[in-house]
Design an enzyme around this catalytic site. Structure first.
Site, PDB file in Angstrom:
ATOM      1  N   LYS A 185       0.359  -1.459  -0.363  1.00  0.00           N
ATOM      2  CA  LYS A 185       0.274   0.098  -0.178  1.00  0.00           C
ATOM      3  C   LYS A 185       0.543   0.893  -0.059  1.00  0.00           C
ATOM      4  CE  LYS A 185      -1.543   3.152   2.661  1.00  0.00           C
ATOM      5  NZ  LYS A 185      -1.960   4.009   1.625  1.00  0.00           N
ATOM      6  N   SER A 239       5.213   7.214  10.188  1.00  0.00           N
ATOM      7  CA  SER A 239       5.240   7.925  11.472  1.00  0.00           C
ATOM      8  C   SER A 239       5.617   6.955  12.903  1.00  0.00           C
ATOM      9  CB  SER A 239       4.253   9.023  11.307  1.00  0.00           C
ATOM     10  OG  SER A 239       3.169   8.800  11.785  1.00  0.00           O
ATOM     11  N   GLY A 243       2.743   3.873  13.739  1.00  0.00           N
ATOM     12  CA  GLY A 243       3.509   2.844  13.359  1.00  0.00           C
ATOM     13  C   GLY A 243       2.121   1.615  14.863  1.00  0.00           C
ATOM     14  N   GLU A 261       9.828   0.726  10.939  1.00  0.00           N
ATOM     15  CA  GLU A 261      10.773   1.728  10.452  1.00  0.00           C
ATOM     16  C   GLU A 261       9.859   3.432  10.721  1.00  0.00           C
ATOM     17  OE1 GLU A 261      13.516   1.850   9.683  1.00  0.00           O
ATOM     18  OE2 GLU A 261      13.957   0.086   8.507  1.00  0.00           O
ATOM     19  N   CYS A 296      13.720  10.571   7.293  1.00  0.00           N
ATOM     20  CA  CYS A 296      13.546  10.523   8.905  1.00  0.00           C
ATOM     21  C   CYS A 296      14.516  10.617   9.842  1.00  0.00           C
ATOM     22  CB  CYS A 296      12.894   9.179   8.726  1.00  0.00           C
ATOM     23  SG  CYS A 296      13.896   8.324   7.910  1.00  0.00           S
ATOM     24  N   GLU A 398       9.322  15.574  16.523  1.00  0.00           N
ATOM     25  CA  GLU A 398       9.833  15.609  14.983  1.00  0.00           C
ATOM     26  C   GLU A 398       8.949  16.505  14.394  1.00  0.00           C
ATOM     27  OE1 GLU A 398       8.091  12.227  12.396  1.00  0.00           O
ATOM     28  OE2 GLU A 398      10.614  11.956  11.267  1.00  0.00           O
TER      29      GLU A 398
HETATM   30  P1  NAP Z   1       2.565   8.265   8.067  1.00  0.00           P
HETATM   31  O1  NAP Z   1       1.290   9.281   8.071  1.00  0.00           O
HETATM   32  O2  NAP Z   1       2.220   7.603   8.912  1.00  0.00           O
HETATM   33  O3  NAP Z   1       2.058   7.104   6.438  1.00  0.00           O
HETATM   34  C1  NAP Z   1       3.027   6.174   5.958  1.00  0.00           C
HETATM   35  C2  NAP Z   1       1.712   5.023   5.003  1.00  0.00           C
HETATM   36  O4  NAP Z   1       0.966   4.666   7.003  1.00  0.00           O
HETATM   37  C3  NAP Z   1       0.956   5.417   4.906  1.00  0.00           C
HETATM   38  O5  NAP Z   1       0.667   4.651   3.790  1.00  0.00           O
HETATM   39  C4  NAP Z   1      -0.415   5.906   5.272  1.00  0.00           C
HETATM   40  O6  NAP Z   1      -1.015   6.067   4.259  1.00  0.00           O
HETATM   41  C5  NAP Z   1      -0.612   4.641   6.093  1.00  0.00           C
HETATM   42  N1  NAP Z   1      -1.244   5.369   7.299  1.00  0.00           N
HETATM   43  C6  NAP Z   1      -1.606   6.420   8.138  1.00  0.00           C
HETATM   44  N2  NAP Z   1      -2.818   6.137   8.593  1.00  0.00           N
HETATM   45  C7  NAP Z   1      -2.850   5.095   8.762  1.00  0.00           C
HETATM   46  C8  NAP Z   1      -3.644   4.081   9.214  1.00  0.00           C
HETATM   47  N3  NAP Z   1      -4.623   4.620  10.552  1.00  0.00           N
HETATM   48  N4  NAP Z   1      -3.809   2.950  10.039  1.00  0.00           N
HETATM   49  C9  NAP Z   1      -2.867   2.471   8.684  1.00  0.00           C
HETATM   50  N5  NAP Z   1      -1.826   3.033   7.933  1.00  0.00           N
HETATM   51  C10 NAP Z   1      -2.023   4.460   7.800  1.00  0.00           C
HETATM   52  O7  NAP Z   1       3.314   8.779   7.577  1.00  0.00           O
HETATM   53  P2  NAP Z   1       4.037   9.800   5.894  1.00  0.00           P
HETATM   54  O8  NAP Z   1       3.659  10.809   6.445  1.00  0.00           O
HETATM   55  O9  NAP Z   1       3.690   9.209   4.721  1.00  0.00           O
HETATM   56  O10 NAP Z   1       5.641  10.019   6.433  1.00  0.00           O
HETATM   57  C11 NAP Z   1       6.246  10.511   7.723  1.00  0.00           C
HETATM   58  C12 NAP Z   1       6.542   9.784   8.536  1.00  0.00           C
HETATM   59  O11 NAP Z   1       7.428   8.630   8.553  1.00  0.00           O
HETATM   60  C13 NAP Z   1       7.657  10.356   9.290  1.00  0.00           C
HETATM   61  O12 NAP Z   1       7.356  10.487  10.492  1.00  0.00           O
HETATM   62  C14 NAP Z   1       9.161  10.003   9.205  1.00  0.00           C
HETATM   63  O13 NAP Z   1       9.501  10.045  10.137  1.00  0.00           O
HETATM   64  C15 NAP Z   1       8.720   8.688   8.376  1.00  0.00           C
HETATM   65  N6  NAP Z   1       9.494   8.029   8.121  1.00  0.00           N
HETATM   66  C16 NAP Z   1      10.402   6.870   8.425  1.00  0.00           C
HETATM   67  C17 NAP Z   1      11.586   6.044   7.782  1.00  0.00           C
HETATM   68  C18 NAP Z   1      12.489   5.386   8.325  1.00  0.00           C
HETATM   69  O14 NAP Z   1      12.934   5.020   7.288  1.00  0.00           O
HETATM   70  N7  NAP Z   1      12.335   5.215   9.767  1.00  0.00           N
HETATM   71  C19 NAP Z   1      11.552   6.630   6.398  1.00  0.00           C
HETATM   72  C20 NAP Z   1      10.737   7.618   5.417  1.00  0.00           C
HETATM   73  C21 NAP Z   1       9.709   8.352   6.510  1.00  0.00           C
HETATM   74  P3  NAP Z   1      -1.999   7.090   3.774  1.00  0.00           P
HETATM   75  O15 NAP Z   1      -0.794   7.584   2.793  1.00  0.00           O
HETATM   76  O16 NAP Z   1      -3.165   7.213   2.363  1.00  0.00           O
HETATM   77  O17 NAP Z   1      -2.251   8.203   4.402  1.00  0.00           O
END
Ligand code: NAP
Ligand code: MG
Length: 495
Positions: A185, A239, A243, A261, A296, A398
């Protein structure tokens, strides 16, 4: 936009990719994906529902049980995945442009980092496929036991928008190499490159159903994948808050394995023994302003020795002030937009709040950096908080934008204490010309990667991941294979 082949708009794939074919969502719903650099709509993409996730999981399970991939000779899996890596390269211009448009990323970076990296990392895992051995256990003479690593089954991969193609490959490389099926996804902001990847995988010879790509809302498609009782493991990047949702989904359903992650608030510690402060300042600026801080492992907290703090801060500000927002397809642009105007506005509100807090220190804003940028784009000026206290909210939360805090320290112990003082433990950087100090610091820093005299060191050969609220389970390196396999002992008695 100029008219060179590299920048003509690709023919985007916009349906769900299930069982080797593009299909609309069960309820025909669609969502719009836009280019954050212009605010323009790019495509209407099928919005997967729980029913669509179920279809994709069934297709993944059916393929897995058939053995067409899960029991294929490892050398065959190597050939197919290497062919997919070749196809990523053959279609590099299209994929680089797709991620640049869909994610508001700089084409100069998607074409030199994201796409070549995705192909190289995938090829690295492909090459590993037929070089992995099991174990023979040291049993007594009358028995024989061997240990094999077997694919888990159906993997749910949920990825963010900052590196769409690369994040997909970080999950797919080890998951497919070991024989699993995957339901991927993508983030709703950036579904396009990964949909094309699904199609390319079929062209490379991946059997139908082994890779399914289902865009859709996090709270619908993402949640349905997390709760699905026939998904064996979730590999998530995103995020910390989402997670944690996946841990709950697992406990509410089938106790599937969860690998996370998540977020970070990485420290970059600069000692006063560094001779080449210009190189350190170049990288300190890059460590936070690369991709406008939407990384991240961004080095969002600069922790500088008090003896050089003033001089070093001036150097970093000089570099920040030289950043230029603009056309993301133009090589001269160095500051891309944030992922959406909504994200930009909420970060700006956060910044205004932080600015009211005396512990945040003195604020610098590089307004000139965005003066020529498209006002419809989600551009944001770089911000630096000088003299921020380590416990200030701006140093703890963050932000995921071009925002740097600068904090000073006087002793090595204090530097360690400041660097380790957040709920995250993803990455850290250390600048020093003293080799022993570098090793000492690495031992004491809580981080998955400690970069010495660089920032954000990363390669497919080394693990990438964190601990604390940055998550657990490393991506990259051969260790990532362990997340997608289960160990089986076979014991032959009474020889
Ligand atoms: P996010 O809001 O957590 O979304 C990540 C994924 O989860 C997306 O596909 C999102 O879908 C999905 N998602 C959102 N809400 C969900 C829920 N309630 N249940 C199941 N899935 C859900 O993160 P983001 O805004 O895309 O990315 C930014 C974050 O990612 C930052 O916190 C960053 O630090 C982290 N990040 C970490 C790494 C690492 O390797 N550690 C790498 C890159 C980014 P939708 O897009 O449809 O909402
Ligand atoms: Mg988009």
């Amino acid at each position: 936009m100029n008219s060179s082949p590299a920048t003509s708009i690709p023919d985007f794939r916009t349906d769900l990719y299930i069982n080797g074919a593009f299909v609309p969502a069960e309820n025909d719903e669609r969502f719009t994906t836009t280019n954050p650099a212009t605010g323009q709509q790019l495509a209407e993409v099928a919005s997967g529902t729980a029913t669509d996730i179920d279809r994709a999981v069934i297709s993944g399970r059916t393929a897995f049980e058939s053995g067409s991939w899960s029991r294929a000779a490892p050398a065959h899996r190597k050939t197919v995945l290497a062919r997919l890596a070749d196809l990523v390269e053959t279609n590099a211009d299209e994929l680089a442009l797709t991620d640049a448009l869909d994610g508001g990323k700089l084409l100069s970076e998607t074409s030199t980092i994201d796409v070549p990296g995705a192909a190289a990392f995938l090829r690295w895992y492909a090459e590993a496929a037929d070089k992995l051995y099991g174990e023979v256990a040291p049993t007594a003479d009358d028995s024989f036991a061997y240990v094999t690593a077997e694919p888990l089954g159906v993997v749910g991969a949920v990825i963010p928008w900052n590196y769409p193609l690369e994040m997909a490959i970080w999950k797919l490389g080890p998951a497919l190499t070991t024989g699993n099926s995957v339901v991927l996804k993508p983030a709703s902001e950036t579904p396009l490159s990964v949909l094309r990847l699904g199609e390319l995988a079929t062209e490379a010879g991946l059997p139908d159903g082994v890779l399914n790509v289902v865009p859709g809302g996090g709270r619908t498609a993402g949640k349905a994948l997390g709760l699905h009782s026939d998904v064996d493991v979730i590999a998530f990047t995103g995020s910390t808050e989402v997670g944690k949702r996946f841990l709950a989904y697992s406990s509410e359903s089938n106790m599937k394995q969860i690998w996370l992650e998540a977020g970070g608030k990485s420290a970059n510690v600069v000692f006063d023994d560094v001779e080449d402060l210009d190189a350190a300042a170049d990288m300190a600026a890059q460590g936070i302003f690369f991709q406008s801080g939407q990384v991240c492992s961004a080095n969002s907290r600069l922790v500088v020795h008090e003896n050089i703090a003033e001089k070093f801060t001036a150097k970093v500000i000089e570099r920040a002030a030289a950043l230029r927002a603009g056309d993301t397809l133009d090589d001269k642009t160095t500051l891309p937009p944030l992922i959406s105007r909504g994200a930009r506005d909420s970060i700006q509100q956060m910044i205004e709040r932080f600015a009211q807090d005396p512990k945040s220190g003195e604020q610098w804003i590089g307004e000139e950096c965005i003066q020529d940028a498209d006002p419809e784009g989600a551009f944001m000026a770089p911000v630096i908080f000088k003299g921020a206290a380590p416990e200030a909210e701006v140093c703890q939360q963050e932000i995921f934008g071009p925002v740097l805090t600068i904090t000073t320290f006087s002793t090595e112990d204090e530097a360690v204490q400041i660097a380790n003082s957040t709920r995250y433990a993803l990455a850290a950087s250390v600048w020093t010309d003293d080799l022993r100090r570098a090793h000492r610091m690495s031992r004491k820093l809580r981080a998955g990667t400690v970069s010495v005299n660089t920032v954000d060191a990363l390669d497919v050969t080394v693990p990438f991941g964190g601990s604390k609220e940055s998550g657990f389970g490393n991506d990259l390196s051969l260790h990532a294979l362990e997340k997608f396999t289960t160990l089986k002992t076979t014991w032959i008695a009474d020889l």
